[in-house]
Design a protein around this motif. Structure first.
Motif, mmCIF file in Angstrom:
data_model
loop_
_atom_site.group_PDB
_atom_site.id
_atom_site.type_symbol
_atom_site.label_atom_id
_atom_site.label_comp_id
_atom_site.label_asym_id
_atom_site.label_seq_id
_atom_site.Cartn_x
_atom_site.Cartn_y
_atom_site.Cartn_z
ATOM 1 N N GLN A 37 73.968 11.427 60.984
ATOM 2 C CA GLN A 37 72.909 10.430 60.801
ATOM 3 C C GLN A 37 72.446 10.420 59.346
ATOM 4 N N PRO A 38 72.268 9.273 58.750
ATOM 5 C CA PRO A 38 71.853 9.184 57.339
ATOM 6 C C PRO A 38 70.526 9.886 57.059
ATOM 7 N N LEU A 39 69.666 9.961 58.062
ATOM 8 C CA LEU A 39 68.345 10.550 57.841
ATOM 9 C C LEU A 39 68.331 12.055 58.084
ATOM 10 N N MET A 40 69.475 12.626 58.409
ATOM 11 C CA MET A 40 69.536 14.078 58.640
ATOM 12 C C MET A 40 69.295 14.822 57.337
ATOM 13 N N ARG A 41 68.679 16.010 57.465
ATOM 14 C CA ARG A 41 68.421 16.835 56.291
ATOM 15 C C ARG A 41 69.719 17.432 55.759
ATOM 16 N N ASN A 42 69.635 17.926 54.536
ATOM 17 C CA ASN A 42 70.815 18.480 53.854
ATOM 18 C C ASN A 42 71.410 19.670 54.615
ATOM 19 N N ASP A 43 70.557 20.578 55.082
ATOM 20 C CA ASP A 43 71.060 21.766 55.788
ATOM 21 C C ASP A 43 71.696 21.411 57.112
ATOM 22 N N GLU A 44 71.201 20.297 57.736
ATOM 23 C CA GLU A 44 71.805 19.864 58.993
ATOM 24 C C GLU A 44 73.219 19.331 58.767
ATOM 25 N N VAL A 45 73.386 18.550 57.701
ATOM 26 C CA VAL A 45 74.730 18.029 57.397
ATOM 27 C C VAL A 45 75.681 19.194 57.047
ATOM 28 N N LYS A 46 75.167 20.153 56.278
ATOM 29 C CA LYS A 46 75.981 21.326 55.911
ATOM 30 C C LYS A 46 76.441 22.077 57.162
ATOM 31 N N ARG A 47 75.532 22.184 58.155
ATOM 32 C CA ARG A 47 75.887 22.881 59.395
ATOM 33 C C ARG A 47 77.012 22.165 60.113
ATOM 34 N N TYR A 48 76.914 20.818 60.154
ATOM 35 C CA TYR A 48 77.974 20.036 60.803
ATOM 36 C C TYR A 48 79.319 20.260 60.098
ATOM 37 N N VAL A 49 79.291 20.254 58.752
ATOM 38 C CA VAL A 49 80.540 20.457 57.977
ATOM 39 C C VAL A 49 81.101 21.867 58.229
ATOM 40 N N LEU A 50 80.206 22.856 58.258
ATOM 41 C CA LEU A 50 80.632 24.241 58.468
ATOM 42 C C LEU A 50 81.278 24.412 59.838
ATOM 43 N N GLU A 51 80.634 23.840 60.866
ATOM 44 C CA GLU A 51 81.198 23.943 62.211
ATOM 45 C C GLU A 51 82.553 23.250 62.292
ATOM 46 N N TYR A 52 82.691 22.151 61.590
ATOM 47 C CA TYR A 52 83.970 21.446 61.578
ATOM 48 C C TYR A 52 85.067 22.316 60.934
ATOM 49 N N LEU A 53 84.734 22.930 59.804
ATOM 50 C CA LEU A 53 85.716 23.769 59.119
ATOM 51 C C LEU A 53 86.123 24.963 59.976
ATOM 52 N N VAL A 54 85.173 25.517 60.754
ATOM 53 C CA VAL A 54 85.498 26.626 61.658
ATOM 54 C C VAL A 54 86.366 26.127 62.808
ATOM 55 N N ASP A 55 85.984 24.952 63.390
ATOM 56 C CA ASP A 55 86.772 24.406 64.495
ATOM 57 C C ASP A 55 88.198 24.092 64.062
ATOM 58 N N GLU A 56 88.364 23.697 62.794
ATOM 59 C CA GLU A 56 89.686 23.361 62.283
ATOM 60 C C GLU A 56 90.409 24.589 61.700
ATOM 61 N N SER A 57 89.799 25.765 61.894
ATOM 62 C CA SER A 57 90.366 27.041 61.419
ATOM 63 C C SER A 57 90.562 27.071 59.908
ATOM 64 N N ILE A 58 89.789 26.258 59.227
ATOM 65 C CA ILE A 58 89.839 26.296 57.772
ATOM 66 C C ILE A 58 89.047 27.485 57.276
ATOM 67 N N LEU A 59 87.955 27.811 58.011
ATOM 68 C CA LEU A 59 87.150 28.988 57.713
ATOM 69 C C LEU A 59 87.061 29.842 58.983
ATOM 70 N N PRO A 60 86.917 31.146 58.829
ATOM 71 C CA PRO A 60 86.815 32.014 60.006
ATOM 72 C C PRO A 60 85.499 31.798 60.736
#
Length: 297
Positions: A37-60
């Motif tokens: 969502q465009p109105l989401m805070r910065n840390d919320e967007v970062k969390r979404y990106v982090l979870e994606y990278l973990v789900d894609e096994s890019i990060l442990p």
């Protein structure tokens, strides 16, 4: 140092992700096709990106334990409730303010209506008092007029003398009742002629001028009698004022003569000699009325 998306994609890390500004993290999210969502805070967007990278096994997956803390659903719910509560409070405050303004408006309106009611009551009271005064004055005038007319009628019939205190006149020994019979008969269709005859007779018989109004009133009829009765006692004893009032009632004043002279036209049955004679008479009457020493205009 400016953010380089290609370098981050080539070697992502939690530390670098945590240091990104929102504009940079948005670029990363769009690169990976992560919806937010465009109105989401910065840390919320970062969390979404982090979870994606973990789900894609890019990060442990272990990085999630020390990664960015994102408010739980309960926290979001609490914030939502807080916002709604604040909104409700503001609405209630606005409603109370509106009610206060409405009460003040109604109070001002009641005060205005009360002032208007008091003003109308004062006006009605003043009008009532004025009408009562006028009625009393009118009744007094009518009473005086009746008494005056009655006394003059007694004078005319010889019941009392002009010097009698009841009539309020000092005739200086002049017996009005003996001369009333010589007063010409009043004719409403020839008022001017009546006054001319009366004045000539008064001069010939040497009637005191201050007694003329007493003598002349005895023969008034119709409109002349009404006009005379309406005069005040003081004016009714002034011959010139009596004459003026009656002539005005019959419109026998300079302006009326002027109008008759200006508007007079030859009739079909008249000869030119007759027309000229009548026109001249109107002109003479106009001039005579303006010269009259007994008519004040």
């Amino acid at each position: 140092m400016p953010f380089n998306l290609d370098e981050f994609v080539a070697s992502p890390s939690v530390e670098e992700l945590d240091s990104l500004k929102k504009s940079d993290i948005v670029k990363v999210a769009k690169h990976y096709g992560i919806e937010f969502q465009p109105l989401m805070r910065n840390d919320e967007v970062k969390r979404y990106v982090l979870e994606y990278l973990v789900d894609e096994s890019i990060l442990p997956s272990t990085v999630l334990e020390t990664a960015i803390t994102v408010p739980t659903d309960n926290t979001f719910e609490l914030k939502r409730l807080e916002m709604e509560m604040n909104k409700e409070i503001r609405l209630k405050e606005m409603e109370r303010e509106r009610e206060r303004e409405e009460r003040e408006r109604e109070e001002r309106e009641r005060e205005r209506e009360e002032r208007e009611r008091e003003r109308k009551e004062r006006e009605m009271q003043m009008q009532k008092e004025k009408e009562e005064r006028e009625m009393q004055m009118q009744m007094q005038r009518e009473k005086e007029a009746r008494e005056h007319e009655f006394r003059l009628k007694q004078l005319e019939l010889g019941v009392i003398k002009a010097s009698d205190p009841k009539i309020g006149l000092d005739t200086g020994g002049f017996d009005v009742s003996k001369h009333v019979k010589f007063v010409p008969k009043f004719q409403e269709d020839n008022v001017e002629k009546f006054f001319n005859r009366f004045e000539k007779l008064g001069e010939q018989l040497k009637w005191p001028r201050d007694k003329w109004s007493i003598l002349i009133q005895s023969n008034f009829t119709g409109k002349a009698q009404e006009v005379y009765s309406a005069l005040s006692i003081e004016d009714s004893m002034d011959y010139d004022k009596v004459k003026k009032a009656i002539l005005q009632a019959y419109e026998l004043v300079p302006e009326a003569y002027r109008q008759k002279f200006r508007k007079y036209r030859k009739a079909d049955t008249q000869t030119y000699v007759e027309f000229a004679y009548q026109k001249e008479r109107h002109f003479d009457r106009w001039c005579a009325s303006k010269r009259s020493p007994h008519l004040t205009l």
